[in-house]
Write a protein that holds these residues in place. Sequence first.
Motif, PDB file in Angstrom:
ATOM      1  N   MET A 197       1.019  -1.137   0.077  1.00 47.00           N
ATOM      2  CA  MET A 197      -0.016   0.078  -0.015  1.00 47.00           C
ATOM      3  C   MET A 197       1.001   1.368  -0.142  1.00 47.00           C
ATOM      4  O   MET A 197       0.723   2.280  -0.933  1.00 47.00           O
ATOM      5  CB  MET A 197      -1.036  -0.122   1.187  1.00 47.00           C
ATOM      6  CG  MET A 197      -1.781  -1.147   1.277  1.00 47.00           C
ATOM      7  SD  MET A 197      -3.286  -0.827  -0.215  1.00 47.00           S
ATOM      8  CE  MET A 197      -4.078   0.306   0.425  1.00 47.00           C
ATOM      9  N   GLY A 198       1.715   1.382   0.820  1.00 51.33           N
ATOM     10  CA  GLY A 198       2.752   2.424   0.656  1.00 51.33           C
ATOM     11  C   GLY A 198       3.539   2.560  -0.390  1.00 51.33           C
ATOM     12  O   GLY A 198       3.574   3.838  -1.022  1.00 51.33           O
ATOM     13  N   LEU A 199       3.873   1.470  -1.222  1.00 50.54           N
ATOM     14  CA  LEU A 199       4.633   1.632  -2.371  1.00 50.54           C
ATOM     15  C   LEU A 199       3.687   2.269  -3.360  1.00 50.54           C
ATOM     16  O   LEU A 199       4.155   3.120  -4.299  1.00 50.54           O
ATOM     17  CB  LEU A 199       5.066   0.323  -2.932  1.00 50.54           C
ATOM     18  CG  LEU A 199       5.751   0.241  -4.157  1.00 50.54           C
ATOM     19  CD1 LEU A 199       6.876   1.098  -4.400  1.00 50.54           C
ATOM     20  CD2 LEU A 199       6.244  -1.363  -4.380  1.00 50.54           C
ATOM     21  N   ALA A 200       2.469   1.760  -3.301  1.00 50.87           N
ATOM     22  CA  ALA A 200       1.508   2.186  -4.356  1.00 50.87           C
ATOM     23  C   ALA A 200       1.261   3.770  -4.208  1.00 50.87           C
ATOM     24  O   ALA A 200       1.318   4.445  -5.152  1.00 50.87           O
ATOM     25  CB  ALA A 200       0.130   1.639  -4.266  1.00 50.87           C
ATOM     26  N   VAL A 201       1.142   4.305  -3.017  1.00 50.78           N
ATOM     27  CA  VAL A 201       0.909   5.661  -2.995  1.00 50.78           C
ATOM     28  C   VAL A 201       2.206   6.521  -3.223  1.00 50.78           C
ATOM     29  O   VAL A 201       2.153   7.625  -3.662  1.00 50.78           O
ATOM     30  CB  VAL A 201       0.478   5.788  -1.247  1.00 50.78           C
ATOM     31  CG1 VAL A 201       0.280   7.350  -1.093  1.00 50.78           C
ATOM     32  CG2 VAL A 201      -0.830   5.337  -1.053  1.00 50.78           C
ATOM     33  N   GLY A 202       3.470   5.820  -2.747  1.00 52.33           N
ATOM     34  CA  GLY A 202       4.757   6.612  -2.787  1.00 52.33           C
ATOM     35  C   GLY A 202       5.029   6.553  -4.164  1.00 52.33           C
ATOM     36  O   GLY A 202       5.394   7.505  -4.856  1.00 52.33           O
ATOM     37  N   LEU A 203       4.738   5.743  -5.182  1.00 52.75           N
ATOM     38  CA  LEU A 203       5.007   5.835  -6.643  1.00 52.75           C
ATOM     39  C   LEU A 203       4.166   6.733  -7.183  1.00 52.75           C
ATOM     40  O   LEU A 203       4.701   7.736  -8.230  1.00 52.75           O
ATOM     41  CB  LEU A 203       4.831   4.484  -7.116  1.00 52.75           C
ATOM     42  CG  LEU A 203       5.102   4.294  -8.560  1.00 52.75           C
ATOM     43  CD1 LEU A 203       6.321   4.793  -9.138  1.00 52.75           C
ATOM     44  CD2 LEU A 203       4.670   3.014  -9.240  1.00 52.75           C
ATOM     45  N   VAL A 204       2.828   6.949  -6.928  1.00 54.21           N
ATOM     46  CA  VAL A 204       1.930   7.791  -7.556  1.00 54.21           C
ATOM     47  C   VAL A 204       2.809   9.372  -6.973  1.00 54.21           C
ATOM     48  O   VAL A 204       2.774  10.312  -7.931  1.00 54.21           O
ATOM     49  CB  VAL A 204       0.672   7.823  -7.011  1.00 54.21           C
ATOM     50  CG1 VAL A 204      -0.103   8.940  -7.411  1.00 54.21           C
ATOM     51  CG2 VAL A 204      -0.004   6.490  -7.433  1.00 54.21           C
ATOM     52  N   LEU A 205       3.010   9.492  -5.625  1.00 56.51           N
ATOM     53  CA  LEU A 205       3.453  10.889  -5.438  1.00 56.51           C
ATOM     54  C   LEU A 205       4.754  11.111  -6.166  1.00 56.51           C
ATOM     55  O   LEU A 205       4.767  12.354  -6.644  1.00 56.51           O
ATOM     56  CB  LEU A 205       3.733  10.784  -3.885  1.00 56.51           C
ATOM     57  CG  LEU A 205       2.553  10.728  -3.089  1.00 56.51           C
ATOM     58  CD1 LEU A 205       2.850  10.620  -1.515  1.00 56.51           C
ATOM     59  CD2 LEU A 205       1.369  11.803  -3.436  1.00 56.51           C
ATOM     60  N   ALA A 206       5.822  10.189  -6.100  1.00 51.26           N
ATOM     61  CA  ALA A 206       6.831  10.352  -6.728  1.00 51.26           C
ATOM     62  C   ALA A 206       6.743  10.711  -8.368  1.00 51.26           C
ATOM     63  O   ALA A 206       7.255  11.523  -9.170  1.00 51.26           O
ATOM     64  CB  ALA A 206       7.868   9.380  -6.688  1.00 51.26           C
ATOM     65  N   LEU A 207       5.788  10.210  -9.030  1.00 52.83           N
ATOM     66  CA  LEU A 207       5.480  10.596 -10.498  1.00 52.83           C
ATOM     67  C   LEU A 207       4.779  11.898 -10.559  1.00 52.83           C
ATOM     68  O   LEU A 207       5.124  12.583 -11.662  1.00 52.83           O
ATOM     69  CB  LEU A 207       4.126   9.350 -11.059  1.00 52.83           C
ATOM     70  CG  LEU A 207       4.982   7.971 -11.152  1.00 52.83           C
ATOM     71  CD1 LEU A 207       3.933   7.201 -11.560  1.00 52.83           C
ATOM     72  CD2 LEU A 207       6.240   8.276 -12.090  1.00 52.83           C
ATOM     73  N   VAL A 208       4.082  12.333  -9.474  1.00 46.45           N
ATOM     74  CA  VAL A 208       3.467  13.392  -9.572  1.00 46.45           C
ATOM     75  C   VAL A 208       4.689  14.645  -9.230  1.00 46.45           C
ATOM     76  O   VAL A 208       4.454  15.784  -9.824  1.00 46.45           O
ATOM     77  CB  VAL A 208       2.540  13.680  -8.159  1.00 46.45           C
ATOM     78  CG1 VAL A 208       2.278  15.321  -8.233  1.00 46.45           C
ATOM     79  CG2 VAL A 208       1.189  12.892  -8.651  1.00 46.45           C
ATOM     80  N   GLU A 239      20.699   2.914 -10.915  1.00 49.11           N
ATOM     81  CA  GLU A 239      21.774   2.908 -11.821  1.00 49.11           C
ATOM     82  C   GLU A 239      21.507   2.258 -13.229  1.00 49.11           C
ATOM     83  O   GLU A 239      21.866   2.799 -14.522  1.00 49.11           O
ATOM     84  CB  GLU A 239      23.193   2.513 -11.427  1.00 49.11           C
ATOM     85  CG  GLU A 239      24.512   2.854 -11.908  1.00 49.11           C
ATOM     86  CD  GLU A 239      24.548   4.252 -12.058  1.00 49.11           C
ATOM     87  OE1 GLU A 239      25.418   4.635 -13.139  1.00 49.11           O
ATOM     88  OE2 GLU A 239      24.213   4.809 -11.082  1.00 49.11           O
ATOM     89  N   ILE A 240      20.766   1.041 -13.207  1.00 52.74           N
ATOM     90  CA  ILE A 240      20.326   0.225 -14.403  1.00 52.74           C
ATOM     91  C   ILE A 240      19.312   1.293 -15.023  1.00 52.74           C
ATOM     92  O   ILE A 240      19.442   1.177 -16.290  1.00 52.74           O
ATOM     93  CB  ILE A 240      19.624  -1.080 -13.896  1.00 52.74           C
ATOM     94  CG1 ILE A 240      20.814  -2.104 -13.363  1.00 52.74           C
ATOM     95  CG2 ILE A 240      18.833  -1.399 -15.244  1.00 52.74           C
ATOM     96  CD1 ILE A 240      20.134  -3.333 -12.843  1.00 52.74           C
ATOM     97  N   ALA A 241      18.523   1.590 -14.339  1.00 59.05           N
ATOM     98  CA  ALA A 241      17.364   2.874 -14.889  1.00 59.05           C
ATOM     99  C   ALA A 241      18.026   3.549 -15.761  1.00 59.05           C
ATOM    100  O   ALA A 241      17.554   4.147 -16.757  1.00 59.05           O
ATOM    101  CB  ALA A 241      16.427   3.143 -14.022  1.00 59.05           C
ATOM    102  N   VAL A 254      12.049   7.722 -12.551  1.00 61.81           N
ATOM    103  CA  VAL A 254      11.389   7.052 -11.430  1.00 61.81           C
ATOM    104  C   VAL A 254      10.673   5.750 -11.558  1.00 61.81           C
ATOM    105  O   VAL A 254      10.893   4.864 -11.023  1.00 61.81           O
ATOM    106  CB  VAL A 254      10.163   8.259 -11.231  1.00 61.81           C
ATOM    107  CG1 VAL A 254       9.171   7.620  -9.885  1.00 61.81           C
ATOM    108  CG2 VAL A 254      10.720   9.429 -10.573  1.00 61.81           C
ATOM    109  N   LEU A 255       9.850   5.634 -12.556  1.00 63.15           N
ATOM    110  CA  LEU A 255       9.208   4.220 -12.760  1.00 63.15           C
ATOM    111  C   LEU A 255      10.115   3.219 -13.394  1.00 63.15           C
ATOM    112  O   LEU A 255      10.057   2.018 -12.872  1.00 63.15           O
ATOM    113  CB  LEU A 255       8.040   4.349 -13.820  1.00 63.15           C
ATOM    114  CG  LEU A 255       7.202   3.211 -14.085  1.00 63.15           C
ATOM    115  CD1 LEU A 255       6.448   2.554 -12.948  1.00 63.15           C
ATOM    116  CD2 LEU A 255       6.004   3.369 -15.271  1.00 63.15           C
ATOM    117  N   ALA A 256      11.098   3.460 -14.104  1.00 62.46           N
ATOM    118  CA  ALA A 256      12.203   2.618 -14.667  1.00 62.46           C
ATOM    119  C   ALA A 256      12.931   2.175 -13.298  1.00 62.46           C
ATOM    120  O   ALA A 256      13.432   0.871 -13.184  1.00 62.46           O
ATOM    121  CB  ALA A 256      13.131   3.354 -15.851  1.00 62.46           C
ATOM    122  N   ALA A 257      13.447   2.869 -12.365  1.00 63.78           N
ATOM    123  CA  ALA A 257      14.222   2.894 -11.375  1.00 63.78           C
ATOM    124  C   ALA A 257      13.325   1.709 -10.384  1.00 63.78           C
ATOM    125  O   ALA A 257      13.927   0.837  -9.758  1.00 63.78           O
ATOM    126  CB  ALA A 257      14.535   4.025 -10.576  1.00 63.78           C
TER     127      ALA A 257
END
Length: 357
Positions: A224-235, A291-293, A304-307
């Motif tokens: 749940m935290g990852l889902a919310v965190g990823l959305v916030l990071a994309l914003v 680094e891969i991303a 962000v998403l690739a990492a």
Amino acid sequence: MAERKAMPGLTPPGYWHLAWHSRGNPRSVLVERRAVAVNAALALAIAVVGVLYLSLGSVPVSPGEVIAALTGRGDMMTTFMVQELRLPRLAAACFTGAAFALAGVLMQTLARNRLATPGIIGIDNGATAFAVASILGMGFSIAPPAMALAGATTAAAITFGLSAGSGTQGYRFIVAGIGVGAVFGALTQFILARVPIDTANAAYPWTVGTLNARSGSAVWLLGMGLAVGLVLALVLARSLSLLRFKDAVACGLGVKVRACRLQVLALSVVLTGLAVAVAGPVGMVALIGPEIARSLSSARHVPVLAATLAGALVMLLADLAGRTLLAPIEIPVGIVTAVVGGPWLLWILMRPQRSRP
């Protein structure tokens, strides 16, 4: 009815420009072709490795049987082994790897330094020390995820305070974080030395990073935290790209630098604390995944998403190697990533950083 069309005349090279009208207002978005290809390739690699992850183990299962078990068409024993035993661990590996890598790319962008991962600046060790104290019952009754989050916050606050004057930029921040991490690492060893040897031995694998017998509630909370965190990071993606420049430039382009830094730092701390509560300090994933991303993506944006996807893939591969290389002996995933991450860190230090166009 929204009208969507491509606008090739206004499209920069390497992008798709999508424009449409919604409620009478024109809308448009630029989609980078390379980012779409990289993210799709990483997602496909995760799917392939995921099937392999579910297939290999003490009782090998063919990929066809794995797919049948996932869709509910397999026999009872195979379905139980895949869905109840291996699938939860796969989810834990994906979530923790993604959270560590996302926190890593955020922290690296914040500090403008490829070495500034949560593990190197002490956040991992802070979360570990507090979580170990909770697990071993050292006067705390708070659950490990909450204690790990408190430890990560404490370590970040101390590191930020010790680097006062330089903020999150420069090597002073990195050196302060290394010192804080060393102190919290010593505190963890002190806590383990204060309990009976059997109790310490039971807790030790968790301190080096492992996905064996992880709590289902902690994994669910991390998801749940990852889902919310990823959305916030994309914003925050546009602001993150501008944060790579000097503060005056970012400010001139409309970024509220101080507020954005606090948001990014808080997001990194929360993601790290939740991931450590599940897998322990698997810090090298936060270094390898971004680094891969970056090596696959263009230098125009923060990947962000690739990492996030690369971190999940690295964690899956590391845990799969730890389970199968010396079977039936299991190598903790933190040891596998440390063995791979050490040379990777040296490579990063010797390899010149790619310049931005």
